[in-house]
Design a protein around this motif. Structure first.
Motif, PDB file in Angstrom:
ATOM      1  N   PHE A 162       6.933  12.692 179.282  1.00 60.38           N
ATOM      2  CA  PHE A 162       6.251  13.733 180.044  1.00 60.38           C
ATOM      3  C   PHE A 162       6.982  15.060 179.884  1.00 60.38           C
ATOM      4  CE2 PHE A 162       5.482   9.706 182.208  1.00 60.38           C
ATOM      5  CZ  PHE A 162       4.093   9.700 182.311  1.00 60.38           C
ATOM      6  N   SER A 163       6.189  16.117 179.697  1.00 60.64           N
ATOM      7  CA  SER A 163       6.761  17.460 179.594  1.00 60.64           C
ATOM      8  C   SER A 163       6.725  18.199 180.927  1.00 60.64           C
ATOM      9  CB  SER A 163       6.002  18.271 178.536  1.00 60.64           C
ATOM     10  OG  SER A 163       4.616  18.350 178.873  1.00 60.64           O
ATOM     11  N   ASP A 164       5.811  17.803 181.814  1.00 63.30           N
ATOM     12  CA  ASP A 164       5.683  18.465 183.118  1.00 63.30           C
ATOM     13  C   ASP A 164       6.611  17.814 184.138  1.00 63.30           C
ATOM     14  OD1 ASP A 164       4.273  16.113 183.003  1.00 63.30           O
ATOM     15  OD2 ASP A 164       2.580  16.831 184.204  1.00 63.30           O
ATOM     16  N   LEU A 165       7.894  17.778 183.805  1.00 65.39           N
ATOM     17  CA  LEU A 165       8.893  17.060 184.602  1.00 65.39           C
ATOM     18  C   LEU A 165      10.014  17.999 184.996  1.00 65.39           C
ATOM     19  CD1 LEU A 165      10.002  14.232 185.588  1.00 65.39           C
ATOM     20  CD2 LEU A 165      11.215  14.151 183.389  1.00 65.39           C
ATOM     21  N   SER A 166      10.443  17.947 186.240  1.00 64.16           N
ATOM     22  CA  SER A 166      11.612  18.693 186.697  1.00 64.16           C
ATOM     23  C   SER A 166      12.476  17.773 187.531  1.00 64.16           C
ATOM     24  CB  SER A 166      11.188  19.914 187.525  1.00 64.16           C
ATOM     25  OG  SER A 166      10.534  19.522 188.709  1.00 64.16           O
ATOM     26  N   CYS A 167      13.778  17.918 187.403  1.00 65.03           N
ATOM     27  CA  CYS A 167      14.712  17.060 188.130  1.00 65.03           C
ATOM     28  C   CYS A 167      15.793  17.923 188.772  1.00 65.03           C
ATOM     29  CB  CYS A 167      15.366  16.055 187.194  1.00 65.03           C
ATOM     30  SG  CYS A 167      14.195  14.936 186.391  1.00 65.03           S
ATOM     31  N   SER A 168      16.073  17.646 190.046  1.00 63.03           N
ATOM     32  CA  SER A 168      17.110  18.365 190.767  1.00 63.03           C
ATOM     33  C   SER A 168      17.769  17.403 191.734  1.00 63.03           C
ATOM     34  CB  SER A 168      16.512  19.557 191.535  1.00 63.03           C
ATOM     35  OG  SER A 168      17.515  20.219 192.280  1.00 63.03           O
ATOM     36  N   GLY A 488      24.075  19.653 201.740  1.00 61.97           N
ATOM     37  CA  GLY A 488      24.562  18.564 200.920  1.00 61.97           C
ATOM     38  C   GLY A 488      25.642  18.921 199.931  1.00 61.97           C
ATOM     39  N   ILE A 489      25.807  18.041 198.947  1.00 58.23           N
ATOM     40  CA  ILE A 489      26.845  18.187 197.944  1.00 58.23           C
ATOM     41  C   ILE A 489      26.513  19.291 196.957  1.00 58.23           C
ATOM     42  CG2 ILE A 489      27.990  16.978 196.043  1.00 58.23           C
ATOM     43  CD1 ILE A 489      27.769  14.438 197.563  1.00 58.23           C
ATOM     44  N   PHE A 490      25.235  19.529 196.702  1.00 58.98           N
ATOM     45  CA  PHE A 490      24.813  20.537 195.729  1.00 58.98           C
ATOM     46  C   PHE A 490      24.009  21.634 196.421  1.00 58.98           C
ATOM     47  CE2 PHE A 490      25.074  16.475 193.485  1.00 58.98           C
ATOM     48  CZ  PHE A 490      26.061  16.774 192.581  1.00 58.98           C
ATOM     49  N   PRO A 491      24.645  22.465 197.278  1.00 58.71           N
ATOM     50  CA  PRO A 491      23.888  23.447 198.045  1.00 58.71           C
ATOM     51  C   PRO A 491      23.199  24.500 197.209  1.00 58.71           C
ATOM     52  CG  PRO A 491      26.252  23.838 198.222  1.00 58.71           C
ATOM     53  CD  PRO A 491      26.100  22.544 197.523  1.00 58.71           C
ATOM     54  N   ALA A 492      23.716  24.788 196.020  1.00 54.73           N
ATOM     55  CA  ALA A 492      23.142  25.873 195.222  1.00 54.73           C
ATOM     56  C   ALA A 492      22.483  25.378 193.950  1.00 54.73           C
ATOM     57  CB  ALA A 492      24.233  26.894 194.868  1.00 54.73           C
ATOM     58  N   GLN A 493      22.250  24.070 193.872  1.00 55.97           N
ATOM     59  CA  GLN A 493      21.710  23.489 192.641  1.00 55.97           C
ATOM     60  C   GLN A 493      20.242  23.916 192.443  1.00 55.97           C
ATOM     61  OE1 GLN A 493      21.186  19.239 192.499  1.00 55.97           O
ATOM     62  NE2 GLN A 493      22.017  19.197 190.456  1.00 55.97           N
ATOM     63  N   LYS A 494      19.911  24.338 191.234  1.00 58.51           N
ATOM     64  CA  LYS A 494      18.545  24.707 190.918  1.00 58.51           C
ATOM     65  C   LYS A 494      17.899  23.598 190.097  1.00 58.51           C
ATOM     66  CE  LYS A 494      19.533  29.671 190.816  1.00 58.51           C
ATOM     67  NZ  LYS A 494      19.490  30.905 190.000  1.00 58.51           N
ATOM     68  N   GLU A 495      16.571  23.573 190.159  1.00 54.40           N
ATOM     69  CA  GLU A 495      15.854  22.596 189.345  1.00 54.40           C
ATOM     70  C   GLU A 495      16.030  22.900 187.873  1.00 54.40           C
ATOM     71  OE1 GLU A 495      11.814  22.353 190.427  1.00 54.40           O
ATOM     72  OE2 GLU A 495      12.195  21.478 192.388  1.00 54.40           O
ATOM     73  N   LYS A 496      16.119  21.851 187.092  1.00 54.48           N
ATOM     74  CA  LYS A 496      16.199  22.033 185.641  1.00 54.48           C
ATOM     75  C   LYS A 496      15.050  21.280 184.987  1.00 54.48           C
ATOM     76  CE  LYS A 496      19.358  18.195 184.677  1.00 54.48           C
ATOM     77  NZ  LYS A 496      20.605  17.818 184.003  1.00 54.48           N
ATOM     78  N   ARG A 497      14.528  21.879 183.963  1.00 61.99           N
ATOM     79  CA  ARG A 497      13.409  21.264 183.250  1.00 61.99           C
ATOM     80  C   ARG A 497      13.942  20.322 182.185  1.00 61.99           C
ATOM     81  NH1 ARG A 497       8.999  22.071 186.116  1.00 61.99           N
ATOM     82  NH2 ARG A 497       7.829  21.500 184.259  1.00 61.99           N
TER      83      ARG A 497
END
Length: 498
Positions: A162-168, A488-497
């Motif tokens: 899938f190309s329409d995927l984002s994970c954070s 949480g542990i990743f307060p500033a984490q952004k989504e990555k494609r």
């Protein structure tokens, strides 16, 4: 110590001492099977242990040998030392470990490893460990890293198709749908079943320790892959319901069917290729054998062991993880136009906080309520609402999590008297971190043990108007400074494609 008649005073003294040491841990263990606040299936594993012992005992001993009685006595002495630690530190799980050593000793005395249908006494004792609330412990201690790892593996697999995927972090976005790898999806249930399956095979095959450890690692990896496949299939079913004939993959029984099928698929290589030959344990047994003892010395040792058992159970209990004194956060006098009225703690709650420290507050605001628990020992005091609510007789369902305006886990609790409630919980630390996830809270605390944590529960009637509920939640968040905290542990984490 050559032979001890089963009805001799010496044997009876050893048996009585073992029962004295095992009584309290056994009562606690049985309680975890019957207490609704412990979602334990330990009794099923006890049935498996008993079935393996019975299966072995109905076959003859292959050859006469000496040393099994001495080995059993050594194991009972080891169990006594573990029971001593459990008594002094007031940690019930440690007492459960002593019971596992007792099982090792009993299986050694019954010579299950020397019969025609041999079953390893050591691996029987390992299987007995699954009768403890191990899944609950694993979920609290390792739930968050397992969530992270499962989400990453699932994203890697989905990214191939899938190309329409984002994970954070533990959030997966697919086709515009937000899929959260929450604590129940950490894979601890599947991991428990997979490891129990391997332990049963190992008890039957009786390989050397190196081979067993190697396959434990392989099984762990396969179980994680199987759980990631389960999450990926659920994510696809949520994002593309037409692919599963518009079925709701999160509803039962389809949700569990997917879980069991992926678990079976991941364990297929173990069933197919794990067939090691038995190792020779007699040399190790000889190393730990006691020298031959005269009958007077046997009687003296039994008397000493019985005295030691009575001494251990009479020692005072001093819990190691008592919370230090905490300064309670004052609850607001009014919220959403309702005046607060304090609720008294239940007697069992007062006794618990008196014994283990920490502090709890309850206040009602009309039909709504706040419950706060403050502690510097979250392993002892903090838990998800379903643990205590089930113990109080509620039927509890986990509804999921939200992240705005603050990370919050949501539950629905129904009482036997017809009450229906919505429970929202957030965990905050004295250093400003906020999470919806008890496993993440404990993980953060383990990194900084000096911090104080607070559980904030907002309880509203299920039928309450949504605007009124939102006003209460907003007022509570503002009064308790929830909106100013990091997440949480990743307060500033952004989504990555991917």
């Amino acid at each position: 110590m050559t032979r001890l008649a089963t009805s001799s005073p010496t044997s009876l003294a050893f048996l009585l001492a073992s029962l004295i040491l095992a009584y309290e841990p056994l009562c606690w263990l049985v309680g975890t099977w019957t207490d609704p606040s412990y979602p334990s299936t330990g009794a099923l594993y006890l049935i498996a242990v008993a079935a393996l012992v019975l299966w072995s005992m109905t076959s003859p001993v292959r050859q006469n040998s000496i040393g099994h009685r001495q080995m059993a006595v050594l194991l009972l002495l080891g169990a006594a030392l573990i029971r001593l630690a459990s008594q002094v530190l007031a940690i019930n799980v440690v007492g459960g470990l002593a019971l596992a050593i007792d099982v090792f000793a009993l299986a050694t005395l019954l010579r299950t490893g020397e019969r025609q249908r041999a079953v390893s006494p050591f691996w029987l004792s390992v299987l007995f460990l699954f009768t403890l609330p191990v899944e609950r412990i694993l979920q609290r201690l390792l739930g968050y890293p397992l969530q992270e790892l499962s989400a990453k593996l699932s994203c890697s697999g989905l990214g191939l198709f899938f190309s329409d995927l984002s994970c954070s972090g533990i959030r997966i976005g697919l086709a515009g749908k937000d899929v959260l790898v929450d604590l129940p999806c950490s894979g601890t249930s599947g991991l428990m079943l997979a490891m129990a399956f391997l332990v049963i095979l190992t008890a039957l095959y009786r390989p050397n320790l190196l081979t067993a450890v190697l396959w434990i690692g392989i099984t762990l990896g396969l179980a994680l892959i199987g759980n990631s496949l389960r999450i990926a299939l659920l994510a696809v079913g949520i994002a593309y319901p037409e692919s599963v004939l518009e079925a709701d993959v999160m509803a039962q029984p389809l949700h569990d069917i997917i879980g069991y099928l992926t678990l079976l698929l991941s364990m297929a290589p173990v069933l197919a290729f794990y067939k090691p030959g038995p190792a020779e344990w007699r040399a190790a047994q000889a190393v730990f054998s006691l020298p031959v003892m005269s009958r007077p010395l046997q009687k003296m040792s039994a008397l000493v062991f019985l005295s030691l058992a009575l001494f251990i159970v009479s020692l005072p209990r001093h819990a190691l993880d008592v919370s230090s004194s905490t300064r309670p956060q004052p609850l607001p006098l009014t919220l959403a136009g309702e005046v607060g009225v304090d609720d008294a703690l239940l007697p069992i709650e007062e006794q618990y906080f008196l014994q283990y420290g920490g502090h709890a507050q309850k206040r009602r605001y009309g039909p709504m309520a706040l419950t706060l628990v403050h502690t510097s020992s979250p392993l002892r005091h903090l838990h998800a609402p379903d643990d205590c609510l089930r113990g109080l007789g509620f039927d509890v369902a986990f509804l999921g999590s939200r992240f705005e305006p603050v990370p919050t886990a949501l539950y629905r609790a129904r009482s036997k008297t017809g009450g229906d409630w919505r429970v929202a919980v957030t965990f905050t630390s004295s250093t400003g971190e906020t999470t919806h996830n008890i496993a993440e809270a404990i993980w953060l605390w383990l990194k900084r043990p000096g911090t104080t944590w607070t559980s904030i529960q907002r309880i509203t009637p299920w039928t309450l108007d949504e605007p009124q509920r939102a006003a209460f939640e907003a007022a509570a968040g503002s009064a308790l400074d929830l909106n100013t905290r990091t997440s949480g542990i990743f307060p500033a984490q952004k989504e990555k494609r991917i």
